[in-house]
Design an enzyme around this catalytic site. Structure first.
Site, PDB file in Angstrom:
ATOM      1  CB  CYS A  93     -10.813   2.548   5.655  1.00 37.43           C
ATOM      2  SG  CYS A  93     -10.042   1.583   6.970  1.00 37.43           S
ATOM      3  NE  ARG A 103       0.671   3.564   7.698  1.00 36.66           N
ATOM      4  CZ  ARG A 103       0.222   2.457   8.310  1.00 36.66           C
ATOM      5  NH1 ARG A 103       0.639   1.272   7.921  1.00 36.66           N
ATOM      6  NH2 ARG A 103      -0.664   2.566   9.286  1.00 36.66           N
TER       7      ARG A 103
END
Length: 436
Positions: free
Chosen positions: A265, A336
């Site tokens: 994000c 990730r």
């Protein structure tokens, strides 16, 4: 009978497409109210869910075992649902441009299994316009139906914070939007079933998309400012954490701290916004400047590790360094988009091959994505330097005796990236201590 009532009476089903850190909690929450089909293309993940195992650790194994969600990797099962929520990742490419492959792929799969009268809600973070300009055409092409006539569309950006047990789907106000007032009302009422904090009805889909990207862009800029301050104050030999504690005594000071900005994000969304801005001929100044600072922090940490090794009269090439933590944030298994890899790669440039230990991380994922194998914390010894990179609860419990076991002879170089240790205590104990 309206779709909302049919869902409540379990005459219609809701589907969740993408069962990761965001999608899984949504599916579990809705399953307490309506019939839910949980779809993911990852068959291995689906089998884990069916076995009652939660690889994301977001809801826990017990919640997965107890849920009524019908987990499947069979896309034709989506034909049985008429309210669809798409929650797939939206990463960026190596050139920092949006990678819409996952959301386009999900739209293709859903489009060819879309039933007439369906409502489709996208939750993936995108730049303003993606839902209507990219996703709708794919759904129409694959389904052979017309949006607005045969099915309706909406957007409700995810706000789930992985690893956070306080700010959850139920406790965070949800932004909802729809292509028309009727669709907006249906989407709002459905989400109100599970979101205790309530919903905010955005004026349009583009407004909802824009709101999501600026939320994380704002945070990214604030952290970048803190990182820049850290670089400046380190040159002045001033402790940044001490400065921030002093400044925070003013009522309107914003509490942000320096750190590595990874994940899906904060480190990604700004690029979606600036990419769209470029389409309109505007080149971002503040947003991209913040991104450059944050993207360089891994390299900055590695450089300071090398400087500390030199100060401690230790050979840099071949130095024994261990990194504690590899995930993109604390108490979360997700590796990730972790920025710890930037530290690793920079150290390799200096001839240092660091060891990495992370009891919380998904080891298989880390090896698959980065070719990295973790070591057990118990095996750490004879180190020249320790980099405490992630503030896992397990690491917060470490005391001076625990760290002493990690080192060999000579000065103990300790880099506390998140500033979770008592600086004075470790400096008094003879450690060569550094933090952002």
């Amino acid at each position: 009978m309206e779709l909302y009532e049919k869902l409540l009476e379990k005459k219609e089903k809701l589907s969740l497409i993408g069962l990761g850190y965001v999608g899984m909690p949504i599916a579990i929450a809705f399953a307490k109210k309506v019939d839910v089909i949980g779809f993911d293309v990852n068959k291995e993940k689906i089998e884990l869910y069916k076995s009652g195992i939660d690889p994301t650790k977001e809801v826990g194994d017990e919640a997965v075992k107890a849920t009524s969600v019908r987990f499947t990797a069979d896309e034709t099962e989506l034909q049985k649902a008429r309210f669809h929520i798409v929650a797939v990742p939206t990463p960026v490419k190596t050139d920092h441009t949006p990678d819409l492959t996952p959301i386009e792929g999900a739209s293709v799969i859903l489009g060819r299994n879309l039933s007439r009268g369906s409502v489709v809600v996208f939750e993936s973070t995108v730049y303003p316009g993606v839902t209507e300009e990219v996703c709708i055409p794919i759904l129409e092409r694959e389904s052979g139906m017309n949006c607005g006539v045969d099915f309706k569309i909406g957007y409700s950006p995810e706000r789930i914070n992985p690893g956070d047990k306080v700010h959850r789907l139920e406790t965070i106000k949800k932004i909802v939007s729809g292509m028309d007032n009727e669709t907006l009302d249906t989407i709002a009422r459905v989400y109100e079933l599970v979101v205790e904090a309530g919903v905010h009805r955005a004026e349009s889909i583009k407004v909802a998309e824009a709101a999501k990207v600026i939320e994380n862009s704002q945070r990214d800029i604030n952290i970048a400012f803190m990182n820049e301050l850290s670089i400046i104050f380190n040159k002045m030999n001033i402790d940044t954490q001490a400065v921030l504690r002093a400044a925070a005594t003013k009522w309107n000071f914003l509490s942000f701290y320096p750190g590595l900005v990874g994940g899906h994000c904060i480190g990604v969304d700004p690029y979606y916004l600036t990419y769209k801005a470029e389409m309109f001929g505007y080149h971002s100044q503040i947003i991209l400047s913040g991104r450059r600072i944050n993207d360089d922090m891994g390299k900055y940490v590695a450089e300071n590790c090398v400087k500390k090794l030199i100060d401690a009269n230790k050979s840099v090439k071949g130095a024994k360094v261990v990194i504690l933590g590899f995930t993109f944030k604390e108490n979360c298994p997700d590796t990730r988009n972790t920025k710890i890899i930037d530290i690793v790669e920079e150290l390799l440039e200096y001839g240092i091959t660091p060891l990495i230990a992370d009891p919380e991380a998904d080891a298989n994922e880390a090896e698959k994505l980065y070719g990295i194998k973790f070591i057990d914390v118990e095996s750490i010894k004879d180190m020249d330097a320790v980099i405490l990179a992630v503030a896992h609860e397990a690491f917060k419990k470490y005391g001076e005796e625990d760290f002493n076991k990690f080192y060999g002879k000579g000065d103990k170089v300790l880099l506390d990236i998140k500033g979770i240790l008592n600086r004075q205590k470790y400096e008094n104990a003879g450690y060569s201590y550094w933090r952002l």
